[in-house]
Design a protein around this motif. Structure first.
Motif, PDB file in Angstrom:
ATOM      1  N   LEU B 186      17.395   6.368   1.626  1.00  0.00           N
ATOM      2  CA  LEU B 186      17.374   4.989   1.099  1.00  0.00           C
ATOM      3  C   LEU B 186      16.606   4.930  -0.224  1.00  0.00           C
ATOM      4  O   LEU B 186      17.012   4.225  -1.159  1.00  0.00           O
ATOM      5  CB  LEU B 186      16.754   4.027   2.120  1.00  0.00           C
ATOM      6  CG  LEU B 186      17.665   3.595   3.284  1.00  0.00           C
ATOM      7  CD1 LEU B 186      16.870   2.783   4.312  1.00  0.00           C
ATOM      8  CD2 LEU B 186      18.871   2.790   2.807  1.00  0.00           C
ATOM      9  N   GLY B 190      18.072   3.660  -3.736  1.00  0.00           N
ATOM     10  CA  GLY B 190      17.354   2.654  -4.504  1.00  0.00           C
ATOM     11  C   GLY B 190      17.149   3.105  -5.943  1.00  0.00           C
ATOM     12  O   GLY B 190      17.174   2.302  -6.878  1.00  0.00           O
ATOM     13  N   GLN B 288      11.327   2.478   4.176  1.00  0.00           N
ATOM     14  CA  GLN B 288      12.187   1.619   3.358  1.00  0.00           C
ATOM     15  C   GLN B 288      12.826   0.499   4.197  1.00  0.00           C
ATOM     16  O   GLN B 288      13.130   0.685   5.369  1.00  0.00           O
ATOM     17  CB  GLN B 288      13.308   2.462   2.733  1.00  0.00           C
ATOM     18  CG  GLN B 288      12.824   3.627   1.879  1.00  0.00           C
ATOM     19  CD  GLN B 288      12.325   3.183   0.524  1.00  0.00           C
ATOM     20  OE1 GLN B 288      13.059   2.614  -0.276  1.00  0.00           O
ATOM     21  NE2 GLN B 288      11.049   3.434   0.242  1.00  0.00           N
ATOM     22  N   THR B 290      15.982  -2.509   3.388  1.00  0.00           N
ATOM     23  CA  THR B 290      16.857  -3.159   2.406  1.00  0.00           C
ATOM     24  C   THR B 290      16.693  -4.675   2.527  1.00  0.00           C
ATOM     25  O   THR B 290      16.432  -5.195   3.609  1.00  0.00           O
ATOM     26  CB  THR B 290      18.350  -2.799   2.591  1.00  0.00           C
ATOM     27  OG1 THR B 290      18.807  -3.304   3.844  1.00  0.00           O
ATOM     28  CG2 THR B 290      18.575  -1.305   2.530  1.00  0.00           C
ATOM     29  N   PRO B 295      23.272  -1.212  -0.231  1.00  0.00           N
ATOM     30  CA  PRO B 295      22.166  -0.304   0.142  1.00  0.00           C
ATOM     31  C   PRO B 295      21.185  -0.032  -1.002  1.00  0.00           C
ATOM     32  O   PRO B 295      20.048   0.379  -0.755  1.00  0.00           O
ATOM     33  CB  PRO B 295      22.894   0.964   0.578  1.00  0.00           C
ATOM     34  CG  PRO B 295      24.244   0.496   1.014  1.00  0.00           C
ATOM     35  CD  PRO B 295      24.584  -0.648   0.092  1.00  0.00           C
ATOM     36  N   VAL B 298      16.915  -2.215  -2.064  1.00  0.00           N
ATOM     37  CA  VAL B 298      15.983  -1.671  -1.082  1.00  0.00           C
ATOM     38  C   VAL B 298      14.596  -1.572  -1.690  1.00  0.00           C
ATOM     39  O   VAL B 298      14.445  -1.427  -2.903  1.00  0.00           O
ATOM     40  CB  VAL B 298      16.500  -0.276  -0.617  1.00  0.00           C
ATOM     41  CG1 VAL B 298      16.513   0.741  -1.744  1.00  0.00           C
ATOM     42  CG2 VAL B 298      15.736   0.256   0.581  1.00  0.00           C
ATOM     43  N   HIS B 445      19.477  -5.655   7.591  1.00  0.00           N
ATOM     44  CA  HIS B 445      18.450  -4.911   6.849  1.00  0.00           C
ATOM     45  C   HIS B 445      18.457  -3.480   7.374  1.00  0.00           C
ATOM     46  O   HIS B 445      18.249  -3.265   8.572  1.00  0.00           O
ATOM     47  CB  HIS B 445      17.062  -5.513   7.078  1.00  0.00           C
ATOM     48  CG  HIS B 445      16.912  -6.916   6.557  1.00  0.00           C
ATOM     49  ND1 HIS B 445      16.335  -7.192   5.338  1.00  0.00           N
ATOM     50  CD2 HIS B 445      17.254  -8.109   7.092  1.00  0.00           C
ATOM     51  CE1 HIS B 445      16.318  -8.514   5.141  1.00  0.00           C
ATOM     52  NE2 HIS B 445      16.878  -9.087   6.194  1.00  0.00           N
TER      53      HIS B 445
END
Lengths: 212, 468
Positions: B186, B190, B288, B290, B295, B298, B445
């Motif tokens: 993630l 990001g 992490q 979101t 995605p 995040v 999330h």
């Protein structure tokens, strides 16, 4: 597959980035075992005010007047104008099936997700990548000129605006040939059947565990 | 000449190359599930074609299968028809293995392949599912494909493909306690965005990747597609080989030793060149969460929801404004102040035994918060369910107030009855937080299994590192 040679069509703009394939065709419609009939449910959650389920008569459903593709001026559009990373997410080919069934034959945008991009070519739906500045200009022109049309010439690899401005685009030679001729990939690949068999025989001898 | 692992895998599968570089790649393993295959089998039949190599096919039903009340069968008639269509197609065509609904080894296709040893290093793997990238954890070239390609592979045992550019994501250092494979991937998304890997094949390397179990590597490769890359993979090493030993379809006897020797060569050469290299420091990665509908939207559990004006690009800024409206969030809200309604622990990203252990470790001796209406644990396969039950994980979850379900894709995409209602907010270990993904109007999330369990207990997002 239908041939794609030249298209003169009305343009509809979808001005948002990262439009995913879940948005293009929501999951409940993936339960169909057919290839056709997805058009009425393209962008279902954006296009209708109620929640859609398979088998409904969409004529009875309330449309979302704020969704761009519901506007009268874009009815009959065959070219969809998009932003970046269009078609991201799930590999569902139901997304290009739905767009094609809706009436689109070409999608012009800044960038596309890989699997979606590839799936389009298998279905006579031409995805075209143009530079951001050209896309920005096309969004402006489409917005301010009702009935705005573009001409797409695949053989010449260019998108031509009504004012004569021609924008060249790239397309893989192999894909281009397939689209221009409406060729079936499988038939083309099977011309190499002997090579595939030779490869397979060699691989089986070298790594037999892959063939267990 | 030195080559990357991608180039080695590519070169070893090329059958034919067209003038423009489009290649025919031989496919070793074809995974099949009920949603993206019916039209392919039908197309094959209509054209009077036969499958090229039946022994490459491993099939299971996963997207439509219910996770409770199996005694009632599949209640939704169109879901049932799709699963029965797969049954009929496999009955007619054949397969190396088929794990139908209710079979003990049934489960999510990307969990079932590896755990049965049907995914082996050096293979090309395809499936009509974008999360096929998962299998790259085994040093495979694993492509998610569309239904036309499913038919093409059935008919020809080959995939038409152009070579991708290569990207190395090197994650150096050790992750802190409570930080998992999910957080690594993630954090990467990001950083590079959901289109950051478009056109690339991503190799994940570095100390933090090497330190991951196979389960963790599968989680990372699974979400390569969320970074835009159709394939993601990790070089083979002793962790890979140890995982496969003794599995059902893994080689045995002399073949095992020969195979292991081949597998040890499935690494990028030391001086191989990548088109792009991304360096990440594992020590900087925090758990992490979101906050948006992509995605790439995040941040860390210690972060806040951003404001649209933080983004200069107008398209991006509008996208953030639209996402916040959909998600029912306001700018500058602290992530750990966001309350949740539901929790989903499962999916091809995070439903393996290690994921369930991590979530159970958090849930043990605690109780799901009163404001959480439903906390689901859906194991990735029947075998994982069995193993988790042997370890007593089911009892821990049930005692804490979670529901313990039958395997399947479940609420990752909500094709069965497991879904969010409009406006409901979910801490989910799945892979996509798109609008409507877990149910129309639902708010997703994405988090790790440990963070999902922590959210279930706290009733809002909570830093798993601070749970005593």
């Amino acid at each position: 597959m239908d041939k794609f040679v030249r298209l003169d069509g009305l343009v509809a703009p979808l001005d948002r980035a990262n439009v995913d394939t879940d948005a293009i065709i929501p999951k409940q419609f993936l339960k169909s075992i057919k290839r056709s009939g997805f058009g009425p449910n393209a962008f279902d959650e954006w296009r209708y005010l109620d929640h859609g389920e398979p088998g409904q008569d969409v004529a009875t459903r309330a449309r979302n007047p704020n969704f761009v593709l519901n506007q009268a001026r874009y009815q009959g559009a065959s070219i969809l104008l998009v932003r970046s990373n269009f078609g991201c997410g799930s590999s569902r080919e139901h997304a290009p099936w739905a767009l094609h069934d809706f009436g689109f034959r070409a999608i012009v945008g800044e960038s596309f997700a890989d699997i979606f991009f590839n799936n389009c070519f298998k279905n006579g739906l031409l995805p075209i990548v143009l530079p951001k500045a050209e896309i920005d200009a096309l969004f402006g022109l489409t917005e301010h000129s009702p009935g705005y049309r573009l001409t797409i010439d695949l053989a010449e690899q260019r998108v031509v605006r009504p004012d004569g401005h021609a924008i060249p685009f790239e397309v893989d030679a192999f894909r281009k040939e397939c689209m221009l001729n409406g060729w079936d990939d499988i038939g083309l690949t099977l011309r190499h059947a002997e090579k595939i068999r030779e490869f397979e025989t060699r691989r089986r001898a070298e790594q037999p565990w892959l063939f267990a | 000449m030195s080559r990357t692992l991608y180039e080695k895998l590519w070169d070893s599968h090329v059958v034919h190359v067209e003038e423009d570089g489009t290649a025919l790649l031989y496919i070793d393993r074809h995974l099949v599930h009920e949603v993206t295959s019916p039209q392919a089998f039908e197309g094959l039949k209509l054209a009077g074609r036969k499958p090229w190599r039946i022994s490459s096919i491993v099939a299971t039903a996963d997207h439509n299968t219910p996770t409770s009340h199996w005694e009632l069968g599949i209640q939704d008639p169109i879901s049932r028809q799709q699963v029965e269509t797969l049954d009929a197609n496999i009955r007619e065509v054949g397969a190396l293995a088929y794990f139908p609904f209710k079979d003990k080894r049934q489960g999510i296709v990307h969990v079932v392949g590896p755990e049965n040893g049907a995914t082996l290093p050096g293979m090309t793997v395809v499936c009509g599912d974008s999360h096929t990238s998962t299998h790259g954890a085994f040093a495979c070239l694993a492509h998610g494909i569309g239904t036309s390609e499913v038919e093409h592979v059935l008919a020809t045992q080959c995939l038409l493909q152009k070579k991708s550019k290569t990207m190395l994501v090197r994650v150096e250092g050790k992750v802190g306690a409570g930080v998992t494979a999910k957080d690594i991937v993630l954090a990467l998304i990001g950083r590079i965005g959901t289109a950051g890997g478009t056109g690339y094949a991503i190799e994940f390397g570095g100390e933090a990747i090497r330190a991951l179990s196979m389960e963790g590597r599968m989680t990372v490769c699974n979400m390569a597609i969320e970074a835009g890359a159709r394939v993601g993979f990790v070089a083979a090493d002793e962790t890979t080989i140890a995982y496969l030993k003794g599995r059902n379809f893994a080689p045995k006897g002399d073949d095992w030793d020969k195979a292991a020797a081949v597998w040890r060569t499935l690494v990028s050469d030391a001086d191989a060149r990548f088109d792009t290299v991304i360096e990440m420091d594992a020590r900087q990665i925090v758990p992490q969460v979101t906050w948006g509908t992509s995605p790439e939207m995040v941040t860390g559990i210690d972060g806040m929801v951003p404001a649209p004006e933080d983004f200069k690009d107008p398209v991006k800024s509008e996208g953030v404004a639209r996402a916040l409206q959909y998600m029912g969030l306001t700018p500058r809200m602290r992530i750990d102040q966001i309350p949740i309604d539901k929790v989903f622990i499962g999916s091809c990203t995070n439903s393996r035994i290690e994921d369930l252990r991590a979530a159970a470790a958090v849930a043990k001796g605690r109780t799901v918060a009163a404001n959480v209406k439903l906390a689901l644990v859906v194991p990735g396969s029947g075998l994982i369910k069995e193993q988790a039950e042997a370890e007593g994980l089911d009892k821990i979850f049930i005692a804490a107030g979670f529901e313990w379900r039958q395997p399947g894709c479940s609420m990752c995409l909500a094709m069965n009855d497991d879904r969010l209602n409009p406006g409901e907010r979910c801490a989910s270990t799945s892979n996509r937080n798109f609008e409507g993904r877990q149910g129309a109007g639902g708010r997703t999330h994405l988090v790790s299994p440990a963070m999902a369990a922590a959210a279930a207990i706290a009733g809002r997002f909570a830093d798993v590192r601070q749970l005593s």
